[in-house]
Design an enzyme around this catalytic site. Structure first.
Site, PDB file in Angstrom:
ATOM      1  N   ARG A  15       0.827  -1.228   0.000  1.00  0.00           N
ATOM      2  CA  ARG A  15       0.000   0.000   0.000  1.00  0.00           C
ATOM      3  C   ARG A  15       0.852   1.266   0.000  1.00  0.00           C
ATOM      4  O   ARG A  15       0.528   2.265   0.655  1.00  0.00           O
ATOM      5  CB  ARG A  15      -0.956   0.026   1.206  1.00  0.00           C
ATOM      6  CG  ARG A  15      -1.921  -1.116   1.265  1.00  0.00           C
ATOM      7  CD  ARG A  15      -2.906  -1.117   0.100  1.00  0.00           C
ATOM      8  NE  ARG A  15      -3.674  -2.347   0.096  1.00  0.00           N
ATOM      9  CZ  ARG A  15      -3.297  -3.437  -0.569  1.00  0.00           C
ATOM     10  NH1 ARG A  15      -2.207  -3.452  -1.313  1.00  0.00           N
ATOM     11  NH2 ARG A  15      -4.023  -4.525  -0.530  1.00  0.00           N
ATOM     12  N   GLU A  18      -5.465   3.130   6.236  1.00  0.00           N
ATOM     13  CA  GLU A  18      -5.209   3.071   4.795  1.00  0.00           C
ATOM     14  C   GLU A  18      -5.925   4.264   4.148  1.00  0.00           C
ATOM     15  O   GLU A  18      -5.446   4.852   3.178  1.00  0.00           O
ATOM     16  CB  GLU A  18      -5.792   1.754   4.260  1.00  0.00           C
ATOM     17  CG  GLU A  18      -5.487   1.470   2.827  1.00  0.00           C
ATOM     18  CD  GLU A  18      -5.895   0.052   2.427  1.00  0.00           C
ATOM     19  OE1 GLU A  18      -5.479  -0.913   3.099  1.00  0.00           O
ATOM     20  OE2 GLU A  18      -6.631  -0.074   1.439  1.00  0.00           O
ATOM     21  N   SER A  63     -11.373  -0.773   2.928  1.00  0.00           N
ATOM     22  CA  SER A  63     -10.734  -1.164   4.189  1.00  0.00           C
ATOM     23  C   SER A  63     -10.128   0.066   4.844  1.00  0.00           C
ATOM     24  O   SER A  63      -9.408   0.820   4.200  1.00  0.00           O
ATOM     25  CB  SER A  63      -9.615  -2.179   3.946  1.00  0.00           C
ATOM     26  OG  SER A  63     -10.166  -3.351   3.421  1.00  0.00           O
TER      27      SER A  63
HETATM   28  C1  LIG Z   1     -15.842  -0.456  -1.706  1.00  0.00           C
HETATM   29  C2  LIG Z   1     -14.354  -0.250  -1.776  1.00  0.00           C
HETATM   30  C3  LIG Z   1     -13.528  -1.347  -1.910  1.00  0.00           C
HETATM   31  C4  LIG Z   1     -12.128  -1.148  -1.974  1.00  0.00           C
HETATM   32  N1  LIG Z   1     -11.333  -2.245  -2.138  1.00  0.00           N
HETATM   33  C5  LIG Z   1      -9.993  -2.073  -2.210  1.00  0.00           C
HETATM   34  C6  LIG Z   1      -9.137  -3.205  -2.396  1.00  0.00           C
HETATM   35  O1  LIG Z   1      -9.585  -4.330  -2.540  1.00  0.00           O
HETATM   36  N2  LIG Z   1      -7.794  -2.983  -2.422  1.00  0.00           N
HETATM   37  C7  LIG Z   1      -7.265  -1.730  -2.287  1.00  0.00           C
HETATM   38  O2  LIG Z   1      -6.016  -1.590  -2.328  1.00  0.00           O
HETATM   39  N3  LIG Z   1      -8.030  -0.652  -2.135  1.00  0.00           N
HETATM   40  C8  LIG Z   1      -9.388  -0.785  -2.096  1.00  0.00           C
HETATM   41  N4  LIG Z   1     -10.199   0.303  -1.930  1.00  0.00           N
HETATM   42  C9  LIG Z   1      -9.595   1.642  -1.778  1.00  0.00           C
HETATM   43  C10 LIG Z   1      -9.461   2.420  -3.108  1.00  0.00           C
HETATM   44  O3  LIG Z   1     -10.417   1.996  -4.020  1.00  0.00           O
HETATM   45  C11 LIG Z   1      -8.096   2.266  -3.725  1.00  0.00           C
HETATM   46  O4  LIG Z   1      -7.138   2.715  -2.844  1.00  0.00           O
HETATM   47  C12 LIG Z   1      -7.954   3.050  -5.047  1.00  0.00           C
HETATM   48  O5  LIG Z   1      -6.794   2.631  -5.692  1.00  0.00           O
HETATM   49  C13 LIG Z   1      -7.886   4.568  -4.842  1.00  0.00           C
HETATM   50  O6  LIG Z   1      -7.965   5.183  -6.109  1.00  0.00           O
HETATM   51  P1  LIG Z   1      -8.670   6.595  -6.316  1.00  0.00           P
HETATM   52  O7  LIG Z   1      -8.542   6.979  -7.725  1.00  0.00           O
HETATM   53  O8  LIG Z   1     -10.047   6.566  -5.783  1.00  0.00           O
HETATM   54  O9  LIG Z   1      -7.738   7.509  -5.416  1.00  0.00           O
HETATM   55  P2  LIG Z   1      -8.179   8.738  -4.521  1.00  0.00           P
HETATM   56  O10 LIG Z   1      -8.986   8.232  -3.379  1.00  0.00           O
HETATM   57  O11 LIG Z   1      -8.783   9.803  -5.345  1.00  0.00           O
HETATM   58  O12 LIG Z   1      -6.760   9.234  -3.997  1.00  0.00           O
HETATM   59  C14 LIG Z   1      -5.971   8.402  -3.169  1.00  0.00           C
HETATM   60  C15 LIG Z   1      -4.566   9.023  -3.075  1.00  0.00           C
HETATM   61  O13 LIG Z   1      -3.932   8.942  -4.341  1.00  0.00           O
HETATM   62  C16 LIG Z   1      -3.450  10.223  -4.721  1.00  0.00           C
HETATM   63  N5  LIG Z   1      -3.530  10.337  -6.167  1.00  0.00           N
HETATM   64  C17 LIG Z   1      -4.568  10.029  -6.981  1.00  0.00           C
HETATM   65  N6  LIG Z   1      -4.256  10.275  -8.261  1.00  0.00           N
HETATM   66  C18 LIG Z   1      -2.996  10.763  -8.253  1.00  0.00           C
HETATM   67  C19 LIG Z   1      -2.114  11.235  -9.270  1.00  0.00           C
HETATM   68  N7  LIG Z   1      -2.480  11.261 -10.546  1.00  0.00           N
HETATM   69  N8  LIG Z   1      -0.872  11.664  -8.912  1.00  0.00           N
HETATM   70  C20 LIG Z   1      -0.486  11.673  -7.613  1.00  0.00           C
HETATM   71  N9  LIG Z   1      -1.283  11.248  -6.607  1.00  0.00           N
HETATM   72  C21 LIG Z   1      -2.520  10.805  -6.930  1.00  0.00           C
HETATM   73  C22 LIG Z   1      -4.394  11.210  -4.031  1.00  0.00           C
HETATM   74  O14 LIG Z   1      -3.793  12.506  -3.895  1.00  0.00           O
HETATM   75  C23 LIG Z   1      -4.587  10.510  -2.703  1.00  0.00           C
HETATM   76  O15 LIG Z   1      -3.492  10.805  -1.866  1.00  0.00           O
HETATM   77  C24 LIG Z   1     -11.578   0.154  -1.890  1.00  0.00           C
HETATM   78  C25 LIG Z   1     -12.447   1.254  -1.763  1.00  0.00           C
HETATM   79  C26 LIG Z   1     -13.820   1.063  -1.725  1.00  0.00           C
HETATM   80  C27 LIG Z   1     -14.716   2.258  -1.626  1.00  0.00           C
END
Ligand SMILES: Cc1cc2nc3c(=O)[nH]c(=O)nc-3n(C[C@H](O)[C@H](O)[C@H](O)COP(=O)(O)OP(=O)(O)OC[C@H]3O[C@@H](n4cnc5c(N)ncnc54)[C@H](O)[C@@H]3O)c2cc1C
Length: 314
Positions: free
Chosen positions: A187, A309, A238
């Site tokens: 992570r 996380e 999570s």
């Molecule tokens: C129902 C549910 C299930 C999930 N299951 C999982 C799972 O199985 N495994 C898991 O690992 N995660 C899981 N997650 C968490 C999440 O989906 C992941 O962490 C996902 O990869 C986050 O992506 P995002 O685009 O939504 O990032 P965001 O939430 O928008 O941002 C997360 C971080 O990434 C940074 N970021 C985003 N884009 C960029 C960029 N272009 N450059 C620099 N920094 C950037 C942001 O600034 C922030 O710090 C889950 C979430 C939900 C709601």
């Protein structure tokens, strides 16, 4: 002072100046002042940010970042907002959304995806092109940028496994860094520590596969998610990182009898104790209080220090 939306917008305009907004328009952005974050995050909660900026293309994203850096204006990058808990009330920050930076292409067994491509679209693209490697990622919410930032993973798979290189922008230059240089870990990646780097996209590697087999495995992964995760409620997935390989946070919280424990509108899911869900009207303070409570209980009973996380944006 009367805190209406109009007053809020006026004060933001006064702080940054009308020319600031005009520059962003010229760079091809849509600009929203005093924008509520609840519609931009999967938790469906949180207050307003000062300026919400949506570049309409990759070029627009690069110009915007260059401009903000030159002006010494700190900003946060938002992917799909599936790992974020925005604070309640007014958050003094600029947010740059990557949602419209979403190009996808393939060259043999390689896929190039820009930062705002959703993981769902990436998986479907791989399937359509008969490329295997993302089967376990099907149903993972979020964007390519977000997944790379935190090296998202599930069912024994991690984003890093498929990464060949990541295209980044440091405010001056656009360049590629290799998987090794991205320093992926559990992570985590270099992007967590080097906030200077903005992810523009990534090249992924896959293997040729048989479409029916790929689709079958994707559907199986999705079935597992629906069975185990409370997808019927807003959440950010999570809440805690696994502190060590042999410590399952969800099971530990469940054994403490905390399933269903509620503070305000935030609840420890009855279905999966590793999730906090928004039962309706939850605030960021409710989520924070619940996180604090769980951390204290886990420390007290197991002697384990939990780390979140999910990210709090205050
Ligand atoms: C129902 C549910 C299930 C999930 N299951 C999982 C799972 O199985 N495994 C898991 O690992 N995660 C899981 N997650 C968490 C999440 O989906 C992941 O962490 C996902 O990869 C986050 O992506 P995002 O685009 O939504 O990032 P965001 O939430 O928008 O941002 C997360 C971080 O990434 C940074 N970021 C985003 N884009 C960029 C960029 N272009 N450059 C620099 N920094 C950037 C942001 O600034 C922030 O710090 C889950 C979430 C939900 C709601």
């Amino acid at each position: 002072m009367d805190y209406t939306l109009e007053n809020c917008r006026e004060s933001v305009l006064k702080k940054y100046g009308r020319r600031f907004v005009e520059f962003l328009w010229e760079y091809g952005c849509d600009v929203f002042l005093c924008e509520s974050m609840s519609g931009h995050v999967s938790f469906r909660l949180g207050g307003c940010v000062e300026v919400f900026i949506v570049p309409n293309s990759l070029e627009s994203l690069v110009s915007t970042i260059k401009f903000l850096r030159n002006e010494n204006l700190p900003f946060r990058v938002l992917g799909n907002g599936t790992n974020i808990v925005p604070g309640d009330g007014f958050i003094e920050t600029l947010v740059v959304s990557t949602e419209r930076v979403s190009e996808l292409s393939t060259d043999g067994t390689k896929i190039y995806a820009s930062t705002g491509v959703s993981f769902k679209r990436l998986c479907q693209f791989a399937l359509k092109n008969g490329l295997s490697g993302f089967e376990k990622a099907y149903g993972l919410p979020g964007s390519v940028g977000g997944a790379i930032y935190m090296n998202a993973g599930c069912y024994g798979w991690e984003t890093a496994e498929n990464v060949v290189s990541v295209t980044v922008f440091d405010g001056v230059d656009v360049y590629n860094i290799s998987r090794e240089e991205a320093k992926f870990d559990y992570r985590s990646s270099i992007f967590r520590t080097d906030r200077n780097l903005v992810i523009l996209g990534a090249t992924f590697t896959c293997k040729p596969g048989e479409r029916n087999a790929i689709e079958h495995e994707m559907m199986e992964t999705l079935r597992q998610r629906y069975k185990k995760q409370p997808l019927e409620y807003p959440s950010a997935g999570s809440v805690f990182k696994r502190p060590r390989q042999d410590f399952y946070v969800g099971t530990a919280i469940e054994e403490l009898g905390l399933k269903g424990y509620t503070i305000g509108g935030a609840q420890i899911s009855e279905k999966h104790a590793g999730f906090i869900i928004n039962k309706g009207g939850a605030s960021a303070s409710d989520v924070k209080a619940l996180v604090k409570f769980v951390k204290e209980k886990v420390r007290e009973v197991y002697g384990v220090e939990l780390e979140t996380e999910i990210e709090f944006w205050d």
